[in-house]
Design a protein around this motif. Structure first.
Motif, mmCIF file in Angstrom:
data_model
loop_
_atom_site.group_PDB
_atom_site.id
_atom_site.type_symbol
_atom_site.label_atom_id
_atom_site.label_comp_id
_atom_site.label_asym_id
_atom_site.label_seq_id
_atom_site.Cartn_x
_atom_site.Cartn_y
_atom_site.Cartn_z
ATOM 1 N N MET A 53 0.361 17.858 -86.548
ATOM 2 C CA MET A 53 -0.583 17.134 -87.424
ATOM 3 C C MET A 53 -0.010 15.611 -87.418
ATOM 4 S SD MET A 53 -0.948 19.650 -90.611
ATOM 5 C CE MET A 53 -2.503 19.302 -91.166
ATOM 6 N N THR A 54 -0.548 15.057 -87.750
ATOM 7 C CA THR A 54 -0.397 13.446 -87.360
ATOM 8 C C THR A 54 0.081 13.567 -89.465
ATOM 9 O OG1 THR A 54 -2.770 12.330 -88.581
ATOM 10 C CG2 THR A 54 -2.404 12.670 -86.681
ATOM 11 N N ILE A 55 0.788 12.684 -89.846
ATOM 12 C CA ILE A 55 1.263 12.479 -91.653
ATOM 13 C C ILE A 55 -0.279 11.942 -91.983
ATOM 14 C CG2 ILE A 55 2.436 10.753 -92.905
ATOM 15 C CD1 ILE A 55 4.461 9.822 -90.147
ATOM 16 N N SER A 56 -0.730 11.418 -91.221
ATOM 17 C CA SER A 56 -2.247 11.265 -92.319
ATOM 18 C C SER A 56 -2.896 12.692 -92.916
ATOM 19 C CB SER A 56 -3.056 10.348 -91.807
ATOM 20 O OG SER A 56 -2.413 8.739 -91.732
ATOM 21 N N GLY A 57 -2.872 13.260 -91.647
ATOM 22 C CA GLY A 57 -3.667 14.926 -91.758
ATOM 23 C C GLY A 57 -2.754 15.250 -92.979
ATOM 24 N N LEU A 58 -1.709 15.148 -92.306
ATOM 25 C CA LEU A 58 -0.864 16.239 -93.574
ATOM 26 C C LEU A 58 -1.002 16.311 -94.406
ATOM 27 C CD1 LEU A 58 1.492 18.231 -93.176
ATOM 28 C CD2 LEU A 58 3.255 17.566 -93.196
ATOM 29 N N ALA A 59 -1.309 14.708 -94.932
ATOM 30 C CA ALA A 59 -1.047 14.454 -96.334
ATOM 31 C C ALA A 59 -2.030 14.856 -96.954
ATOM 32 C CB ALA A 59 -0.738 12.774 -96.023
ATOM 33 N N ASP A 60 -3.543 14.332 -95.717
ATOM 34 C CA ASP A 60 -4.268 14.949 -96.684
ATOM 35 C C ASP A 60 -4.679 16.434 -97.313
ATOM 36 O OD1 ASP A 60 -5.468 12.361 -96.229
ATOM 37 O OD2 ASP A 60 -6.674 12.927 -94.063
ATOM 38 N N VAL A 61 -3.939 16.973 -96.338
ATOM 39 C CA VAL A 61 -4.221 18.431 -96.076
ATOM 40 C C VAL A 61 -2.750 18.760 -97.832
ATOM 41 C CG1 VAL A 61 -3.397 20.881 -95.917
ATOM 42 C CG2 VAL A 61 -4.334 19.253 -93.775
ATOM 43 N N ILE A 62 -2.184 17.605 -97.718
ATOM 44 C CA ILE A 62 -1.473 18.519 -99.160
ATOM 45 C C ILE A 62 -2.111 17.515 -100.200
ATOM 46 C CG2 ILE A 62 1.333 18.003 -100.111
ATOM 47 C CD1 ILE A 62 2.248 19.077 -97.455
ATOM 48 N N ALA A 63 -3.288 17.088 -100.361
ATOM 49 C CA ALA A 63 -3.093 15.659 -101.201
ATOM 50 C C ALA A 63 -2.119 14.851 -101.388
ATOM 51 C CB ALA A 63 -4.250 16.323 -102.521
ATOM 52 N N MET A 64 -1.867 14.261 -100.899
ATOM 53 C CA MET A 64 -0.366 13.282 -100.787
ATOM 54 C C MET A 64 -0.785 11.974 -100.434
ATOM 55 S SD MET A 64 3.095 13.832 -99.710
ATOM 56 C CE MET A 64 3.751 15.131 -101.234
ATOM 57 N N ASP A 65 -0.560 11.236 -100.849
ATOM 58 C CA ASP A 65 -0.697 9.357 -100.324
ATOM 59 C C ASP A 65 -0.634 9.476 -98.683
ATOM 60 O OD1 ASP A 65 1.257 7.588 -100.586
ATOM 61 O OD2 ASP A 65 1.216 8.602 -102.592
ATOM 62 N N ARG A 66 0.338 8.772 -97.975
ATOM 63 C CA ARG A 66 0.663 8.663 -96.863
ATOM 64 C C ARG A 66 2.143 8.184 -96.989
ATOM 65 N NH1 ARG A 66 2.220 6.384 -92.800
ATOM 66 N NH2 ARG A 66 2.202 6.732 -90.252
ATOM 67 N N THR A 67 2.472 7.549 -97.559
ATOM 68 C CA THR A 67 3.956 6.567 -97.542
ATOM 69 C C THR A 67 4.355 7.348 -98.095
ATOM 70 O OG1 THR A 67 2.544 4.366 -98.068
ATOM 71 C CG2 THR A 67 4.819 4.657 -99.160
ATOM 72 N N THR A 68 4.148 8.096 -99.811
ATOM 73 C CA THR A 68 4.913 9.343 -99.910
ATOM 74 C C THR A 68 5.461 10.126 -99.003
ATOM 75 O OG1 THR A 68 3.947 8.627 -101.873
ATOM 76 C CG2 THR A 68 5.031 11.363 -102.297
ATOM 77 N N ARG A 133 -5.512 28.885 -109.162
ATOM 78 C CA ARG A 133 -5.453 28.317 -107.957
ATOM 79 C C ARG A 133 -6.881 27.810 -108.061
ATOM 80 N NH1 ARG A 133 -2.050 32.341 -107.564
ATOM 81 N NH2 ARG A 133 -3.460 33.278 -106.228
ATOM 82 N N THR A 134 -7.646 28.668 -107.915
ATOM 83 C CA THR A 134 -9.570 28.430 -107.600
ATOM 84 C C THR A 134 -10.260 27.006 -108.535
ATOM 85 O OG1 THR A 134 -9.806 30.346 -106.964
ATOM 86 C CG2 THR A 134 -11.988 28.787 -107.398
ATOM 87 N N LEU A 135 -9.192 26.635 -109.522
ATOM 88 C CA LEU A 135 -9.923 25.684 -110.295
ATOM 89 C C LEU A 135 -9.312 24.219 -110.126
ATOM 90 C CD1 LEU A 135 -10.049 27.587 -113.920
ATOM 91 C CD2 LEU A 135 -11.852 26.697 -113.066
ATOM 92 N N LEU A 136 -7.899 24.409 -109.579
ATOM 93 C CA LEU A 136 -6.717 22.945 -109.214
ATOM 94 C C LEU A 136 -7.831 22.675 -107.430
ATOM 95 C CD1 LEU A 136 -3.528 23.740 -110.612
ATOM 96 C CD2 LEU A 136 -5.423 22.288 -110.783
ATOM 97 N N GLU A 137 -8.142 23.881 -106.424
ATOM 98 C CA GLU A 137 -8.754 23.010 -105.262
ATOM 99 C C GLU A 137 -10.015 23.321 -105.357
ATOM 100 O OE1 GLU A 137 -7.917 23.195 -102.568
ATOM 101 O OE2 GLU A 137 -6.148 23.776 -103.214
ATOM 102 N N ASN A 138 -10.877 23.413 -107.117
ATOM 103 C CA ASN A 138 -12.040 23.177 -107.309
ATOM 104 C C ASN A 138 -11.998 21.570 -106.995
ATOM 105 O OD1 ASN A 138 -13.667 24.983 -106.126
ATOM 106 N ND2 ASN A 138 -13.945 25.875 -108.197
ATOM 107 N N VAL A 139 -11.237 20.863 -108.051
ATOM 108 C CA VAL A 139 -10.393 19.703 -108.537
ATOM 109 C C VAL A 139 -10.795 18.641 -106.985
ATOM 110 C CG1 VAL A 139 -8.933 17.690 -109.451
ATOM 111 C CG2 VAL A 139 -9.480 20.068 -110.500
ATOM 112 N N LEU A 140 -10.226 18.912 -106.246
ATOM 113 C CA LEU A 140 -9.944 18.152 -105.009
ATOM 114 C C LEU A 140 -11.373 17.477 -104.417
ATOM 115 C CD1 LEU A 140 -7.065 19.469 -103.055
ATOM 116 C CD2 LEU A 140 -7.203 18.112 -104.564
ATOM 117 N N GLY A 141 -12.390 18.817 -104.768
ATOM 118 C CA GLY A 141 -13.676 18.586 -104.317
ATOM 119 C C GLY A 141 -14.763 18.069 -104.896
#
Length: 149
Positions: A53-68, A133-141
């Motif tokens: 994965m790209t660093i950016s793609g992995l960051a997106d999957v984990i909901a983290m900014d790229r720099t972190t 887990r479902t509720l927290l995933e829904n926050v992302l959407g």
């Protein structure tokens, strides 16, 4: 109760961060014998199901900014658990791959992670944990994007 105190009791951010620190510390403690923190385990777990994965793609999957994400990958790379290489398709992008050592460490950590999962669900309840887990995933959407420019 004054207005400020009542607002503090309604703060979604505080409630989420308190629970996150509590659970994070529990997972960190369980994974410490393997030299991993919970965030590192999550990174290795995500990489174990993808070739790269790209660093950016992995960051997106984990909901983290790229720099972190890049900062979190450095110790994993130093330990030989991941490799980071320039992407062939886009020289600006960096691809991350789990190494055989990283996969072995993640697999060794899995029973420790499963133990914390089982203990939490035993005390909190399997159904409420799944709902959480479902509720927290829904926050992302929601479309609420803290990294939007």
């Amino acid at each position: 109760m004054n207005a400020v105190a009542s607002k503090a009791d309604e703060c979604n951010n505080l409630a989420l961060r308190k629970a996150s620190r509590y659970l994070g510390a529990t997972y960190d403690k369980a994974l410490a014998p393997l030299g991993l923190r919970a965030t590192q385990f999550s990174i290795l777990q995500q990489l174990s199901v993808r070739e790269e994965m790209t660093i950016s793609g992995l960051a997106d999957v984990i909901a983290m900014d790229r720099t972190t994400m890049a900062s979190n990958l450095k110790p994993l790379a130093r330990e030989g658990l991941v490799t980071i290489e320039t992407a062939a398709a886009d020289r600006r992008a960096r691809n991350v791959m789990i190494t055989p050592e990283g996969l072995a460490r993640m697999k060794a950590a899995l029973p420790h992670w499963e133990g914390v999962q089982a203990e939490f669900e035993g005390k909190f309840g399997a159904e409420p944990a799944a709902q959480m887990r479902t509720l927290l995933e829904n926050v992302l959407g929601t479309g609420f994007d803290p990294w939007a420019e």
